[in-house]
Design a protein around this motif. Structure first.
Motif, short mmCIF file in Angstrom:
data_model
loop_
_atom_site.label_atom_id
_atom_site.label_comp_id
_atom_site.label_asym_id
_atom_site.label_seq_id
_atom_site.Cartn_x
_atom_site.Cartn_y
_atom_site.Cartn_z
N LEU A 107 6.03 117.63 -31.25
CA LEU A 107 5.52 117.72 -32.62
C LEU A 107 6.06 116.63 -33.53
CD1 LEU A 107 5.59 121.59 -33.21
CD2 LEU A 107 3.57 120.12 -33.11
N VAL A 108 7.25 116.08 -33.23
CA VAL A 108 7.83 115.10 -34.15
C VAL A 108 8.02 113.71 -33.54
CG1 VAL A 108 8.98 116.82 -35.58
CG2 VAL A 108 10.21 115.83 -33.65
N ARG A 109 8.12 113.63 -32.21
CA ARG A 109 8.29 112.31 -31.58
C ARG A 109 6.92 111.83 -31.08
NH1 ARG A 109 10.83 112.48 -27.12
NH2 ARG A 109 11.83 110.40 -27.10
N THR A 110 5.99 111.73 -32.00
CA THR A 110 4.62 111.36 -31.65
C THR A 110 4.48 109.87 -31.34
OG1 THR A 110 4.20 111.27 -34.04
CG2 THR A 110 3.52 113.26 -32.89
N TYR A 111 5.57 109.14 -31.46
CA TYR A 111 5.57 107.72 -31.14
C TYR A 111 5.81 107.47 -29.65
CZ TYR A 111 10.49 108.92 -31.90
OH TYR A 111 11.72 109.54 -31.89
N THR A 112 5.96 108.53 -28.86
CA THR A 112 6.21 108.39 -27.43
C THR A 112 5.56 109.53 -26.68
OG1 THR A 112 7.94 108.21 -25.73
CG2 THR A 112 8.39 109.67 -27.58
N ASP A 113 5.33 109.33 -25.37
CA ASP A 113 4.86 110.42 -24.52
C ASP A 113 5.96 110.87 -23.57
OD1 ASP A 113 5.02 108.28 -22.82
OD2 ASP A 113 2.97 108.42 -22.06
N ARG A 114 7.19 110.49 -23.85
CA ARG A 114 8.33 110.83 -22.99
C ARG A 114 9.15 111.92 -23.66
NH1 ARG A 114 10.86 105.43 -20.39
NH2 ARG A 114 11.36 106.96 -18.77
N HIS A 115 8.97 113.15 -23.19
CA HIS A 115 9.60 114.30 -23.82
C HIS A 115 10.49 115.07 -22.86
CE1 HIS A 115 7.07 113.62 -27.33
NE2 HIS A 115 6.04 113.49 -26.49
N GLY A 116 10.88 114.44 -21.75
CA GLY A 116 11.82 115.08 -20.84
C GLY A 116 13.20 115.20 -21.45
N LYS A 118 16.09 114.37 -20.30
CA LYS A 118 16.89 113.14 -20.14
C LYS A 118 16.59 112.14 -21.23
CE LYS A 118 18.15 109.66 -16.69
NZ LYS A 118 18.05 109.26 -15.28
N GLU A 119 15.31 111.97 -21.55
CA GLU A 119 14.92 111.01 -22.60
C GLU A 119 15.38 111.49 -23.98
OE1 GLU A 119 13.69 108.08 -22.06
OE2 GLU A 119 13.70 108.47 -19.91
N LEU A 120 15.25 112.79 -24.23
CA LEU A 120 15.68 113.33 -25.52
C LEU A 120 17.18 113.14 -25.73
CD1 LEU A 120 13.84 116.74 -26.08
CD2 LEU A 120 13.69 114.68 -27.46
N VAL A 121 17.96 113.47 -24.72
CA VAL A 121 19.41 113.35 -24.82
C VAL A 121 19.81 111.89 -25.03
CG1 VAL A 121 21.58 113.61 -23.55
CG2 VAL A 121 19.90 115.46 -23.55
N ARG A 122 19.14 110.98 -24.33
CA ARG A 122 19.45 109.56 -24.47
C ARG A 122 19.13 109.06 -25.87
NH1 ARG A 122 16.21 106.92 -20.51
NH2 ARG A 122 17.94 107.00 -19.03
N GLU A 123 17.94 109.36 -26.36
CA GLU A 123 17.53 108.81 -27.66
C GLU A 123 18.25 109.47 -28.83
OE1 GLU A 123 13.85 108.96 -30.73
OE2 GLU A 123 13.27 108.75 -28.63
N LEU A 124 18.30 110.80 -28.82
CA LEU A 124 18.80 111.51 -30.00
C LEU A 124 20.31 111.67 -30.02
CD1 LEU A 124 16.08 114.29 -30.43
CD2 LEU A 124 16.10 111.93 -31.27
N LEU A 125 20.94 111.73 -28.85
CA LEU A 125 22.38 111.98 -28.79
C LEU A 125 23.18 110.83 -28.19
CD1 LEU A 125 22.29 115.72 -27.60
CD2 LEU A 125 22.54 114.86 -29.94
N GLY A 126 22.48 109.85 -27.63
CA GLY A 126 23.18 108.71 -27.05
C GLY A 126 23.98 109.03 -25.81
N LYS A 127 23.55 110.05 -25.08
CA LYS A 127 24.24 110.47 -23.85
C LYS A 127 23.31 110.26 -22.66
CE LYS A 127 27.76 112.41 -26.12
NZ LYS A 127 29.17 111.98 -26.01
#
Length: 205
Positions: A107-116, A118-127
């Motif tokens: 609903l909010v990361r409409t700039y990407t189709d990667r919602h796994g 692993k991708e969320l943790v990398r982008e939002l938390l830097g882990k």
């Protein structure tokens, strides 16, 4: 940070009050066929708890069920639809209320189709988290350390993700839409269990 492995139930009193992050490991992706093997849970503190069920389990687990069914605790999932179905089918409880980080991301990361996750943790938390054990044998007589670490990592970051995604939902004016989706998830899970997993009953076809 510690990962605790328990057999057949969660010990009483090991979780702090408030939201809990939850995930499941099963023998596969077909709920009726592929039994529930592990439920992992975290209160957002420094520990993760894994509850393993043996092949002949009766899935009694009164302490775990009490937490999952508690209407005062929000349950945080990534792709809640699958986990809710597995939990209800094997444990007999619907783990609500729900926050699903995958739905919130879409609903909010409409700039990407990667919602796994692993991708969320990398982008939002830097882990960085590893998905190497995702397809391993969760029904084995003994779980390996890499399996336990993988299972724990699936709940370790959900509280942090919820905080960021909730802020973005508010910023974009989509909180109510997200909540309506979360509220529908138990029905979506029950449709999956009942045989409508691959059918969109809202479509014209």
């Amino acid at each position: 940070m510690a990962v605790h492995l328990h057999e057949e139930d969660l010990p009483e009193g090991v979780l702090a009050p408030g939201p809990v992050a939850v995930d499941t490991e099963t023998m596969g992706l077909v709920t009726h066929r592929d039994r529930l093997c592990v439920v992992q849970i975290s209160d957002g503190g420094s520990d993760e708890h894994l509850v393993r069920f043996r092949v002949d389990s009766d899935f009694a687990a009164p302490n775990l069920k009490s937490v999952l069914a508690d209407p005062q605790r929000v349950k945080l999932f990534h792709f809640a639809r699958f986990d809710l179905a597995a939990i209800e089918y094997y444990l007999g409880v619907m783990a609500t209320p729900v926050f699903c980080t995958k739905i919130a991301s879409k609903l909010v990361r409409t700039y990407t189709d990667r919602h796994g996750l692993k991708e969320l943790v990398r982008e939002l938390l830097g882990k960085e988290i590893s998905k190497q054990q995702q397809s391993s044998d969760w029904g084995a007589a003994e779980l390996t350390e890499p399996q336990c670490e993988y299972a724990a990592s699936d709940v370790r970051y959900l509280h942090g993700l919820q905080a960021i995604l909730s802020e973005r939902l508010s910023r974009e004016g989509r909180t109510a839409t997200a909540q309506a989706c979360f509220d529908f998830l138990p029905t979506r899970a029950r449709l999956d269990i009942a045989g409508w997993a691959d059918r969109d009953i809202f479509s014209h076809e």
